[in-house]
Design a protein around this motif. Sequence first.
Motif, short mmCIF file in Angstrom:
data_model
loop_
_atom_site.label_atom_id
_atom_site.label_comp_id
_atom_site.label_asym_id
_atom_site.label_seq_id
_atom_site.Cartn_x
_atom_site.Cartn_y
_atom_site.Cartn_z
N THR A 236 80.11 -46.09 -40.81
CA THR A 236 81.19 -46.28 -41.78
C THR A 236 81.90 -47.63 -41.64
O THR A 236 82.53 -48.09 -42.59
CB THR A 236 82.23 -45.15 -41.64
OG1 THR A 236 82.73 -45.14 -40.29
CG2 THR A 236 81.61 -43.80 -41.95
N GLU A 237 81.80 -48.26 -40.48
CA GLU A 237 82.48 -49.52 -40.22
C GLU A 237 81.85 -50.65 -41.04
O GLU A 237 80.62 -50.75 -41.17
CB GLU A 237 82.40 -49.86 -38.74
CG GLU A 237 83.14 -51.12 -38.33
CD GLU A 237 84.64 -50.90 -38.18
OE1 GLU A 237 85.34 -51.88 -37.91
OE2 GLU A 237 85.07 -49.72 -38.30
N ALA A 238 82.70 -51.52 -41.60
CA ALA A 238 82.20 -52.69 -42.31
C ALA A 238 81.46 -53.61 -41.34
O ALA A 238 82.00 -53.96 -40.28
CB ALA A 238 83.36 -53.43 -42.98
N GLY A 240 80.41 -56.65 -42.15
CA GLY A 240 80.70 -58.04 -42.44
C GLY A 240 79.47 -58.78 -42.93
O GLY A 240 78.49 -58.19 -43.40
N SER A 241 79.51 -60.09 -42.78
CA SER A 241 78.39 -60.93 -43.22
C SER A 241 78.25 -62.10 -42.27
O SER A 241 79.12 -62.36 -41.44
CB SER A 241 78.63 -61.44 -44.65
OG SER A 241 79.82 -62.21 -44.70
N ARG A 266 72.55 -51.79 -45.28
CA ARG A 266 73.80 -52.48 -44.95
C ARG A 266 73.55 -53.61 -43.96
O ARG A 266 74.19 -54.66 -44.03
CB ARG A 266 74.80 -51.48 -44.39
CG ARG A 266 75.26 -50.45 -45.42
CD ARG A 266 76.06 -49.32 -44.79
NE ARG A 266 77.17 -49.82 -44.02
CZ ARG A 266 77.49 -49.40 -42.80
NH1 ARG A 266 76.76 -48.49 -42.19
NH2 ARG A 266 78.53 -49.92 -42.17
N GLN A 269 72.33 -56.66 -45.79
CA GLN A 269 73.41 -57.37 -46.47
C GLN A 269 74.26 -58.19 -45.50
O GLN A 269 74.86 -59.20 -45.88
CB GLN A 269 74.30 -56.38 -47.21
CG GLN A 269 73.60 -55.64 -48.34
CD GLN A 269 74.42 -54.49 -48.89
OE1 GLN A 269 75.57 -54.29 -48.49
NE2 GLN A 269 73.84 -53.71 -49.80
N SER A 270 74.30 -57.78 -44.24
CA SER A 270 75.16 -58.45 -43.26
C SER A 270 74.53 -59.70 -42.66
O SER A 270 75.23 -60.48 -42.01
CB SER A 270 75.51 -57.48 -42.12
OG SER A 270 74.38 -57.25 -41.28
#
Length: 345
Positions: A236-238, A240-241, A266, A269-270
């Motif tokens: 659930t934690e973002a 980031g990038s 995910r 995307q990071s």
Amino acid sequence: MQYGAIPESLVERLALTAGLVPIPMMDAMFGMLKSRFVMAGVKLGIFEALASEPGTAESLAAALELDGPSLELLLRSLVFAGYLELDGGHYRLSAMSRKSMVSGAPRELTGFVMWNYTQWQYTEHLELLLQTGRGVDFHSTLQDAEAWGYYQKGMLEGARFNAPVLAKHVPVRKGATTLLDLAGSHGLMGAAICRKHPPMRSTVIELPAAVTHARTLAEREGINDIVDHRSGDVMTEALGSGADVVLLSNILHHFLPDQIGSLLERVHQSLNADGTVAIWELERPNRDSKPSGGDGIALFFRITSTASTYSGDEYAGWLTQAGFSRVKIVRPRLSPGSVIVHARR
């Protein structure tokens, strides 16, 4: 590696061949006893007491406040198992125990042995798993802070064997500076990659129940100069990038396939362009392969997490579906049963 009834003499070998040995009885009894003998040796301080000098059963019983006759039987059993040696009534650590069964040993495994008390309880869930398909899911149910500490320490002890192997095989683009270590606990696996590719630094995202223990272990291990910790749930934690490398080390066997697919999307995307994702896992044998100890490990993680270990081909397929390219499967010779799967964004 195989385990089971091992004959020690010609007579025993003949009896085994003739079917005169009650192997199911031995499997049910002696594996359980050996495990518990080793656990008691750590928990009651027996190995630690013998670290400085040999001792008799009587002197150890007095020093540790244990029952003498019972302790003598345990000591003799540990000699038989290869953990102690007996010379003229004095017990001393075997070479294996000196390397692994005392605090600060080069290959210390005392944390894992203590964590085995909790894992012992989890194995009692096997029959219910087989009836319902549901495991313990201990990451969300374990409340014992001391057990969390042993869990994190045990994972660090195992990582010391594997970190150099992983770092050797993970491709990192020139100029990389950031590594994201998902549920990496102590952070040693990611730190090994960073040491190999300076000036990389690692950020570990770890559950709140584990992160305090993990930070302490990183400091003791001398890697806190390149490893930071952040509290959070990787599901659930973002994320980031801008990461150059994302590492998933011994974590995906706690997730179901749809959760793994979502997480890898995910991760994609990071990452920076041409960034690397690296998976390190115990590998489940393919269903059409010869049964092995890997099947038992896969079943164990169904007990603990309702999930399982997976094959390198399965990880490769999920990475491709998440948009990764240049997917490669590596099975290191020095880490039998493990698999590395890496890919690029």
